[in-house]
Design a protein around this motif. Structure first.
Motif, PDB file in Angstrom:
ATOM      1  N   VAL A 241       0.819  -1.220   0.000  1.00 14.71           N
ATOM      2  CA  VAL A 241       0.000   0.000   0.000  1.00 14.71           C
ATOM      3  C   VAL A 241       0.851   1.267   0.000  1.00 14.71           C
ATOM      4  O   VAL A 241       0.305   2.376  -0.129  1.00 14.71           O
ATOM      5  CB  VAL A 241      -0.974   0.015   1.194  1.00 14.71           C
ATOM      6  CG1 VAL A 241      -1.913  -1.178   1.124  1.00 14.71           C
ATOM      7  CG2 VAL A 241      -0.233   0.046   2.527  1.00 14.71           C
ATOM      8  N   ALA A 242       2.153   1.125   0.121  1.00 10.17           N
ATOM      9  CA  ALA A 242       3.033   2.306   0.170  1.00 10.17           C
ATOM     10  C   ALA A 242       2.883   3.228  -1.042  1.00 10.17           C
ATOM     11  O   ALA A 242       2.905   4.457  -0.888  1.00 10.17           O
ATOM     12  CB  ALA A 242       4.480   1.871   0.340  1.00 10.17           C
ATOM     13  N   PRO A 243       2.729   2.706  -2.269  1.00 10.70           N
ATOM     14  CA  PRO A 243       2.647   3.607  -3.434  1.00 10.70           C
ATOM     15  C   PRO A 243       1.316   4.338  -3.580  1.00 10.70           C
ATOM     16  O   PRO A 243       1.198   5.220  -4.441  1.00 10.70           O
ATOM     17  CB  PRO A 243       2.861   2.661  -4.629  1.00 10.70           C
ATOM     18  CG  PRO A 243       3.366   1.380  -4.063  1.00 10.70           C
ATOM     19  CD  PRO A 243       2.794   1.298  -2.700  1.00 10.70           C
ATOM     20  N   LEU A 244       0.305   3.981  -2.792  1.00 12.30           N
ATOM     21  CA  LEU A 244      -1.028   4.549  -2.998  1.00 12.30           C
ATOM     22  C   LEU A 244      -1.070   6.014  -2.577  1.00 12.30           C
ATOM     23  O   LEU A 244      -0.430   6.416  -1.600  1.00 12.30           O
ATOM     24  CB  LEU A 244      -2.074   3.758  -2.208  1.00 12.30           C
ATOM     25  CG  LEU A 244      -2.236   2.281  -2.566  1.00 12.30           C
ATOM     26  CD1 LEU A 244      -3.357   1.664  -1.757  1.00 12.30           C
ATOM     27  CD2 LEU A 244      -2.490   2.103  -4.057  1.00 12.30           C
ATOM     28  N   PRO A 245      -1.856   6.821  -3.281  1.00  6.03           N
ATOM     29  CA  PRO A 245      -2.010   8.224  -2.887  1.00  6.03           C
ATOM     30  C   PRO A 245      -2.874   8.342  -1.638  1.00  6.03           C
ATOM     31  O   PRO A 245      -3.630   7.418  -1.297  1.00  6.03           O
ATOM     32  CB  PRO A 245      -2.715   8.841  -4.101  1.00  6.03           C
ATOM     33  CG  PRO A 245      -3.500   7.706  -4.682  1.00  6.03           C
ATOM     34  CD  PRO A 245      -2.649   6.487  -4.484  1.00  6.03           C
ATOM     35  N   ALA A 246      -2.772   9.450  -0.942  1.00  5.87           N
ATOM     36  CA  ALA A 246      -3.639   9.695   0.213  1.00  5.87           C
ATOM     37  C   ALA A 246      -5.096   9.585  -0.216  1.00  5.87           C
ATOM     38  O   ALA A 246      -5.486  10.054  -1.289  1.00  5.87           O
ATOM     39  CB  ALA A 246      -3.358  11.080   0.784  1.00  5.87           C
ATOM     40  N   GLY A 247      -5.887   8.924   0.611  1.00 10.04           N
ATOM     41  CA  GLY A 247      -7.286   8.699   0.272  1.00 10.04           C
ATOM     42  C   GLY A 247      -7.516   7.485  -0.598  1.00 10.04           C
ATOM     43  O   GLY A 247      -8.675   7.191  -0.951  1.00 10.04           O
ATOM     44  N   GLY A 248      -6.440   6.760  -0.977  1.00 14.07           N
ATOM     45  CA  GLY A 248      -6.588   5.551  -1.772  1.00 14.07           C
ATOM     46  C   GLY A 248      -7.480   4.537  -1.076  1.00 14.07           C
ATOM     47  O   GLY A 248      -7.542   4.476   0.156  1.00 14.07           O
ATOM     48  N   ARG A 249      -8.159   3.706  -1.876  1.00 15.33           N
ATOM     49  CA  ARG A 249      -9.174   2.791  -1.325  1.00 15.33           C
ATOM     50  C   ARG A 249      -8.679   1.359  -1.361  1.00 15.33           C
ATOM     51  O   ARG A 249      -8.162   0.866  -2.365  1.00 15.33           O
ATOM     52  CB  ARG A 249     -10.488   2.907  -2.107  1.00 15.33           C
ATOM     53  CG  ARG A 249     -11.047   4.329  -2.115  1.00 15.33           C
ATOM     54  CD  ARG A 249     -12.415   4.364  -2.769  1.00 15.33           C
ATOM     55  NE  ARG A 249     -13.422   3.740  -1.915  1.00 15.33           N
ATOM     56  CZ  ARG A 249     -14.252   2.789  -2.295  1.00 15.33           C
ATOM     57  NH1 ARG A 249     -14.187   2.287  -3.519  1.00 15.33           N
ATOM     58  NH2 ARG A 249     -15.148   2.299  -1.452  1.00 15.33           N
ATOM     59  N   VAL A 250      -8.856   0.675  -0.215  1.00 13.39           N
ATOM     60  CA  VAL A 250      -8.438  -0.713  -0.042  1.00 13.39           C
ATOM     61  C   VAL A 250      -9.644  -1.511   0.438  1.00 13.39           C
ATOM     62  O   VAL A 250     -10.421  -1.026   1.271  1.00 13.39           O
ATOM     63  CB  VAL A 250      -7.291  -0.820   0.991  1.00 13.39           C
ATOM     64  CG1 VAL A 250      -6.896  -2.285   1.212  1.00 13.39           C
ATOM     65  CG2 VAL A 250      -6.086   0.008   0.539  1.00 13.39           C
ATOM     66  N   LEU A 251      -9.788  -2.730  -0.063  1.00 17.64           N
ATOM     67  CA  LEU A 251     -10.852  -3.633   0.375  1.00 17.64           C
ATOM     68  C   LEU A 251     -10.238  -4.832   1.073  1.00 17.64           C
ATOM     69  O   LEU A 251      -9.417  -5.538   0.494  1.00 17.64           O
ATOM     70  CB  LEU A 251     -11.680  -4.109  -0.829  1.00 17.64           C
ATOM     71  CG  LEU A 251     -12.715  -5.214  -0.567  1.00 17.64           C
ATOM     72  CD1 LEU A 251     -13.783  -4.748   0.422  1.00 17.64           C
ATOM     73  CD2 LEU A 251     -13.365  -5.665  -1.875  1.00 17.64           C
ATOM     74  N   ASP A 252     -10.627  -5.053   2.325  1.00 14.80           N
ATOM     75  CA  ASP A 252     -10.285  -6.270   3.053  1.00 14.80           C
ATOM     76  C   ASP A 252     -11.463  -7.211   2.877  1.00 14.80           C
ATOM     77  O   ASP A 252     -12.472  -7.117   3.584  1.00 14.80           O
ATOM     78  CB  ASP A 252     -10.024  -5.947   4.528  1.00 14.80           C
ATOM     79  CG  ASP A 252      -9.507  -7.148   5.317  1.00 14.80           C
ATOM     80  OD1 ASP A 252      -9.495  -8.265   4.769  1.00 14.80           O
ATOM     81  OD2 ASP A 252      -9.122  -6.966   6.498  1.00 14.80           O
ATOM     82  N   LEU A 253     -11.359  -8.104   1.895  1.00 18.85           N
ATOM     83  CA  LEU A 253     -12.448  -8.985   1.491  1.00 18.85           C
ATOM     84  C   LEU A 253     -12.384 -10.282   2.288  1.00 18.85           C
ATOM     85  O   LEU A 253     -11.317 -10.875   2.419  1.00 18.85           O
ATOM     86  CB  LEU A 253     -12.338  -9.255  -0.019  1.00 18.85           C
ATOM     87  CG  LEU A 253     -13.387 -10.149  -0.667  1.00 18.85           C
ATOM     88  CD1 LEU A 253     -14.792  -9.613  -0.455  1.00 18.85           C
ATOM     89  CD2 LEU A 253     -13.083 -10.285  -2.161  1.00 18.85           C
ATOM     90  N   ALA A 254     -13.557 -10.742   2.799  1.00 17.51           N
ATOM     91  CA  ALA A 254     -13.590 -11.858   3.739  1.00 17.51           C
ATOM     92  C   ALA A 254     -12.678 -11.534   4.918  1.00 17.51           C
ATOM     93  O   ALA A 254     -11.773 -12.274   5.268  1.00 17.51           O
ATOM     94  CB  ALA A 254     -13.177 -13.164   3.063  1.00 17.51           C
ATOM     95  N   CYS A 255     -12.964 -10.388   5.542  1.00 21.12           N
ATOM     96  CA  CYS A 255     -12.018  -9.743   6.460  1.00 21.12           C
ATOM     97  C   CYS A 255     -11.808 -10.473   7.770  1.00 21.12           C
ATOM     98  O   CYS A 255     -10.804 -10.249   8.447  1.00 21.12           O
ATOM     99  CB  CYS A 255     -12.462  -8.312   6.736  1.00 21.12           C
ATOM    100  SG  CYS A 255     -14.000  -8.170   7.695  1.00 21.12           S
ATOM    101  N   GLY A 256     -12.750 -11.327   8.198  1.00 18.96           N
ATOM    102  CA  GLY A 256     -12.592 -11.955   9.504  1.00 18.96           C
ATOM    103  C   GLY A 256     -12.511 -10.898  10.589  1.00 18.96           C
ATOM    104  O   GLY A 256     -13.325  -9.977  10.658  1.00 18.96           O
ATOM    105  N   ASN A 257     -11.494 -11.008  11.433  1.00 22.30           N
ATOM    106  CA  ASN A 257     -11.342 -10.029  12.511  1.00 22.30           C
ATOM    107  C   ASN A 257     -10.780  -8.695  12.040  1.00 22.30           C
ATOM    108  O   ASN A 257     -10.607  -7.764  12.836  1.00 22.30           O
ATOM    109  CB  ASN A 257     -10.476 -10.602  13.639  1.00 22.30           C
ATOM    110  CG  ASN A 257      -9.105 -11.051  13.158  1.00 22.30           C
ATOM    111  OD1 ASN A 257      -8.569 -10.549  12.174  1.00 22.30           O
ATOM    112  ND2 ASN A 257      -8.524 -12.018  13.857  1.00 22.30           N
TER     113      ASN A 257
END
Length: 395
Positions: A241-257
């Motif tokens: 995730v280091a290269p992502l711009p501020a506000g970039g969107r990430v999905l934790d799919l089947a996130c569990g805890n």
């Protein structure tokens, strides 16, 4: 109700229900088992007009629709039940009963609702996890009338170890029915142990490296220790995730805890993470862990959904440790669906990072959806892949 050949339908008294799994389960699998048949038959003999009955953790609607004329309160941890009930109720000309999850339960979720019960009866499909069974028995003790009854059942091969001892401790067992068609039922009266003050409601661990404190409710996978698959993926998150711009969107799919998404926010608190899981107790757990980390609002969205949320939008990164079993069915059918859904919501240049069991051959499954697949890490049991360039955009 629609009539059908008794060999292919779910029999309720002299009627037959046509039931299907929403996604097919990867094979031509039935949407019910012998435990469902026996639970419905026994419950129908015991219930009287006007009784309040709760159906808990129905699989694909067999219990809720088999008891539809008693207007049951339907409670399920799994978001998959909603789609199954919609389809199966429509196929049998029945009204879709409202569904509640643990997100709606006082003391667990944050919704402002009245307490469940009191119920005259609870019909419960026994889960595979012993801790979750403990939770359900304690919950039933809380919501049953003093003279109410609890009917539980499941396929013998799926019943958790040490379940018999737990029944002795939590409830008053009235009848252990003889095993039939490899299924077992137990009829109980309520005990005294409830959820209030139970020190087993939340369990957790501290992550290596970042030292995040992670806790989870009883229905959540690997709630007491970091599972070995996630352990392979976790050290790669910060760099991913280091290269992502501020506000970039990430999905934790089947996130569990929520451990993967929380690792993102620990490294990059300026990003936005959506946590999605089929389990309502997983969503509650991820929510509690996010609050403990001090993230909220636009940084953190939590969704109870079977797969990628319908209104998810697009993401620069998707993180996934896919489940490989659905009830008693083991295979890659869930992962295949999640891969396809993930590919559809990746932003231009976005990437899916996933870890999976080596023996399931996910590199082949990923190639059916993505044009660029790279192995990032491997252990004797698990492999981590980065997938990008969805094939759908070339068609």
């Amino acid at each position: 109700m629609n009539q059908a050949d008794h060999s292919s339908g779910f029999i309720v008294d002299d009627r037959v229900l046509n039931l299907r799994r929403p996604h097919g389960g990867g094979r031509d699998l039935r949407a019910w088992d012998a435990a469902d048949e026996q639970l419905v038959a026994e419950a129908r003999q015991r219930l009287r007009p006007g009784d309040r009955v709760a159906v808990v953790d129905d699989g694909f609607g067999a219990l809720a629709l088999g008891l539809a004329d008693f207007a049951p309160t339907v409670i399920a941890d799994s978001a998959a039940l909603a789609e199954a009930l919609d389809r199966n109720a429509a196929a049998n000309n029945l009204t879709v009963p409202p569904i509640r999850s643990w997100l709606d339960e006082p003391g667990l979720g944050e919704a402002s609702v009245e307490d469940s019960g009191p119920f005259d009866a609870v019909v419960l499909k026994v889960p595979r996890q012993l801790d979750y069974l403990d939770f359900l028995l304690r919950w039933a003790n809380r919501v049953l009338r003093p003279d109410g009854w609890l009917l539980t059942g499941g396929m013998i091969k799926h019943l958790p170890d040490q379940a018999a001892g737990l029944y002795r401790e939590r409830v008053t067992t009235e009848t252990v029915f003889p095993a039939r068609k490899k299924a077992r039922m137990v009829l109980c009266r309520p005990g005294t142990d409830g959820l209030d003050g139970w020190d087993g409601l939340w369990k957790g661990y501290t992550t290596p490296g970042s030292g995040l404190s992670i806790r989870a409710l009883p229905a959540v996978f690997a709630r007491e220790r970091l599972d070995i698959g996630t352990r392979e993926l976790l050290p790669l998150i910060a760099d991913a995730v280091a290269p992502l711009p501020a506000g970039g969107r990430v999905l934790d799919l089947a996130c569990g805890n929520g451990v993967l998404g929380l690792e993102v926010l620990s490294a990059r608190p300026d990003l936005s993470v959506t946590f999605a899981d089929i389990s309502s107790q997983a969503v509650l757990s991820a929510s509690g862990n996010a609050r403990a980390l001090g993230v909220a609002g636009e940084q953190c969205r939590l969704v109870h959904a079977d797969g990628v949320p319908a209104d998810a939008g697009r993401f620069q990164r998707i993180l996934l440790n896919p489940p490989f079993h659905e009830g008693g069915v083991v295979g890659d059918h869930i992962a295949l669906r999640l891969f396809a859904e993930a590919a559809q919501c990746l932003d231009e240049g976005g990437e899916l990072l996933m870890v999976g069991n080596r023996h399931l051959g996910y590199h082949r499954s990923l190639r059916s959806v993505f044009g660029d697949i790279r192995q990032l890490r491997a252990s004797p049991k698990f492999v981590v892949f980065r997938a990008s360039d969805p094939l759908a955009k070339h068609r």
